[in-house]
Scaffold this motif. Structure first.
Motif, PDB file in Angstrom:
ATOM      1  N   TYR A 190       0.997  -1.372   0.200  1.00 44.90           N
ATOM      2  CA  TYR A 190       0.114   0.119   0.269  1.00 44.90           C
ATOM      3  C   TYR A 190       1.499   1.365  -0.041  1.00 44.90           C
ATOM      4  CZ  TYR A 190      -3.596   3.588   2.016  1.00 44.90           C
ATOM      5  OH  TYR A 190      -4.194   4.754   1.655  1.00 44.90           O
ATOM      6  N   LEU A 191       1.988   1.128   0.919  1.00 49.10           N
ATOM      7  CA  LEU A 191       2.422   2.542   0.816  1.00 49.10           C
ATOM      8  C   LEU A 191       3.602   2.697  -0.371  1.00 49.10           C
ATOM      9  CD1 LEU A 191       4.249   1.997   4.816  1.00 49.10           C
ATOM     10  CD2 LEU A 191       2.250   3.787   3.522  1.00 49.10           C
ATOM     11  N   ASP A 192       3.781   1.506  -1.231  1.00 51.91           N
ATOM     12  CA  ASP A 192       4.940   1.909  -2.264  1.00 51.91           C
ATOM     13  C   ASP A 192       3.723   1.978  -3.598  1.00 51.91           C
ATOM     14  OD1 ASP A 192       6.889   0.863  -1.028  1.00 51.91           O
ATOM     15  OD2 ASP A 192       6.805  -1.188  -1.657  1.00 51.91           O
ATOM     16  N   GLY A 193       2.107   2.102  -2.652  1.00 51.88           N
ATOM     17  CA  GLY A 193       1.900   2.286  -4.130  1.00 51.88           C
ATOM     18  C   GLY A 193       1.526   0.745  -5.302  1.00 51.88           C
ATOM     19  N   GLU A 194       1.410  -0.005  -4.895  1.00 54.88           N
ATOM     20  CA  GLU A 194       1.476  -1.544  -5.621  1.00 54.88           C
ATOM     21  C   GLU A 194       0.020  -1.864  -4.870  1.00 54.88           C
ATOM     22  OE1 GLU A 194       4.894  -3.240  -4.691  1.00 54.88           O
ATOM     23  OE2 GLU A 194       6.169  -1.682  -5.881  1.00 54.88           O
ATOM     24  N   GLU A 235      -9.789  -2.985  -4.183  1.00 52.80           N
ATOM     25  CA  GLU A 235      -9.780  -3.728  -3.608  1.00 52.80           C
ATOM     26  C   GLU A 235      -8.943  -4.406  -2.598  1.00 52.80           C
ATOM     27  OE1 GLU A 235     -13.093  -6.080  -1.973  1.00 52.80           O
ATOM     28  OE2 GLU A 235     -12.929  -5.147  -3.491  1.00 52.80           O
ATOM     29  N   GLY A 236      -7.419  -4.321  -2.374  1.00 50.24           N
ATOM     30  CA  GLY A 236      -6.417  -4.723  -1.318  1.00 50.24           C
ATOM     31  C   GLY A 236      -6.854  -3.377  -0.578  1.00 50.24           C
ATOM     32  N   SER A 237      -6.616  -1.864  -0.962  1.00 52.12           N
ATOM     33  CA  SER A 237      -6.273  -0.711  -0.428  1.00 52.12           C
ATOM     34  C   SER A 237      -7.718  -1.540   0.483  1.00 52.12           C
ATOM     35  CB  SER A 237      -6.360   0.026  -1.319  1.00 52.12           C
ATOM     36  OG  SER A 237      -4.973   0.017  -1.623  1.00 52.12           O
TER      37      SER A 237
END
Length: 85
Positions: free
Chosen positions: A14-18, A22-24
Protein backbone atom coordinates in the motif's frame (compact mmCIF):
# COMPACT_ATOMS: atom_id res chain seq x y z
CA UNK A 1 2.28 -17.23 5.86
CA UNK A 2 1.03 -16.01 9.21
CA UNK A 3 -1.56 -13.25 9.42
CA UNK A 4 0.77 -10.60 10.86
CA UNK A 5 3.34 -11.08 8.09
CA UNK A 6 0.59 -11.05 5.49
CA UNK A 7 -0.81 -7.75 6.76
CA UNK A 8 2.69 -6.27 6.97
CA UNK A 9 3.31 -7.13 3.31
CA UNK A 10 -0.06 -5.60 2.42
CA UNK A 11 0.82 -2.40 4.31
CA UNK A 12 4.16 -2.15 2.52
CA UNK A 13 2.52 -2.73 -0.86
CA UNK A 14 0.00 0.00 0.00
CA UNK A 15 2.75 2.44 0.99
CA UNK A 16 4.69 1.61 -2.18
CA UNK A 17 1.56 2.30 -4.24
CA UNK A 18 1.45 -1.30 -5.44
CA UNK A 19 -1.78 -2.44 -3.77
CA UNK A 20 -4.85 -2.56 -6.01
CA UNK A 21 -8.07 -0.76 -5.15
CA UNK A 22 -9.69 -3.83 -3.56
CA UNK A 23 -6.61 -4.56 -1.44
CA UNK A 24 -6.43 -0.91 -0.36
CA UNK A 25 -10.07 -0.95 0.68
CA UNK A 26 -9.54 -4.14 2.70
CA UNK A 27 -6.46 -2.69 4.38
CA UNK A 28 -8.22 0.54 5.32
CA UNK A 29 -11.13 -1.44 6.76
CA UNK A 30 -8.65 -3.54 8.77
CA UNK A 31 -6.95 -0.39 10.11
CA UNK A 32 -10.30 1.08 11.18
CA UNK A 33 -11.35 -2.17 12.87
CA UNK A 34 -9.31 -1.54 16.04
CA UNK A 35 -6.88 0.87 17.65
CA UNK A 36 -4.33 -1.97 17.84
CA UNK A 37 -4.52 -2.36 14.06
CA UNK A 38 -4.12 1.39 13.61
CA UNK A 39 -1.05 1.40 15.88
CA UNK A 40 0.47 -1.53 13.99
CA UNK A 41 -0.11 0.24 10.67
CA UNK A 42 1.50 3.41 12.07
CA UNK A 43 4.55 1.51 13.33
CA UNK A 44 5.09 -0.22 9.97
CA UNK A 45 4.60 3.09 8.16
CA UNK A 46 7.13 4.81 10.45
CA UNK A 47 9.71 2.10 9.74
CA UNK A 48 8.98 2.26 6.01
CA UNK A 49 9.44 6.05 6.00
CA UNK A 50 12.65 5.78 8.03
CA UNK A 51 14.03 3.27 5.55
CA UNK A 52 13.44 5.73 2.73
CA UNK A 53 15.28 8.47 4.58
CA UNK A 54 18.23 6.20 5.36
CA UNK A 55 18.38 5.02 1.76
CA UNK A 56 18.90 8.57 0.54
CA UNK A 57 21.92 8.96 2.82
CA UNK A 58 23.78 6.06 1.21
CA UNK A 59 26.40 7.12 -1.29
CA UNK A 60 24.62 5.45 -4.14
CA UNK A 61 24.70 8.11 -6.80
CA UNK A 62 26.33 7.43 -10.11
CA UNK A 63 28.85 10.20 -9.45
CA UNK A 64 29.89 8.67 -6.11
CA UNK A 65 30.19 5.25 -7.71
CA UNK A 66 32.42 6.59 -10.50
CA UNK A 67 34.58 8.34 -7.92
CA UNK A 68 34.95 5.08 -5.97
CA UNK A 69 35.82 3.05 -9.07
CA UNK A 70 38.30 5.72 -10.13
CA UNK A 71 40.13 5.44 -6.80
CA UNK A 72 40.34 1.67 -7.15
CA UNK A 73 41.65 1.91 -10.69
CA UNK A 74 44.18 4.54 -9.65
CA UNK A 75 45.50 2.28 -6.89
CA UNK A 76 45.75 -0.65 -9.31
CA UNK A 77 47.61 1.38 -11.90
CA UNK A 78 49.99 3.06 -9.47
CA UNK A 79 51.38 -0.20 -8.12
CA UNK A 80 50.61 0.88 -4.55
CA UNK A 81 48.05 -1.82 -3.96
CA UNK A 82 47.78 -4.24 -1.11
CA UNK A 83 46.42 -7.72 -0.77
CA UNK A 84 44.50 -9.50 1.93
CA UNK A 85 45.64 -13.00 2.85
Amino acid sequence: MDAKKSIKLKIIAYLDGELDQEGSRELLEWIEKSSENARYYASVKDLWEASLIDATRVAGTEQEWEKFVGKINHKRNSGNSFRFR
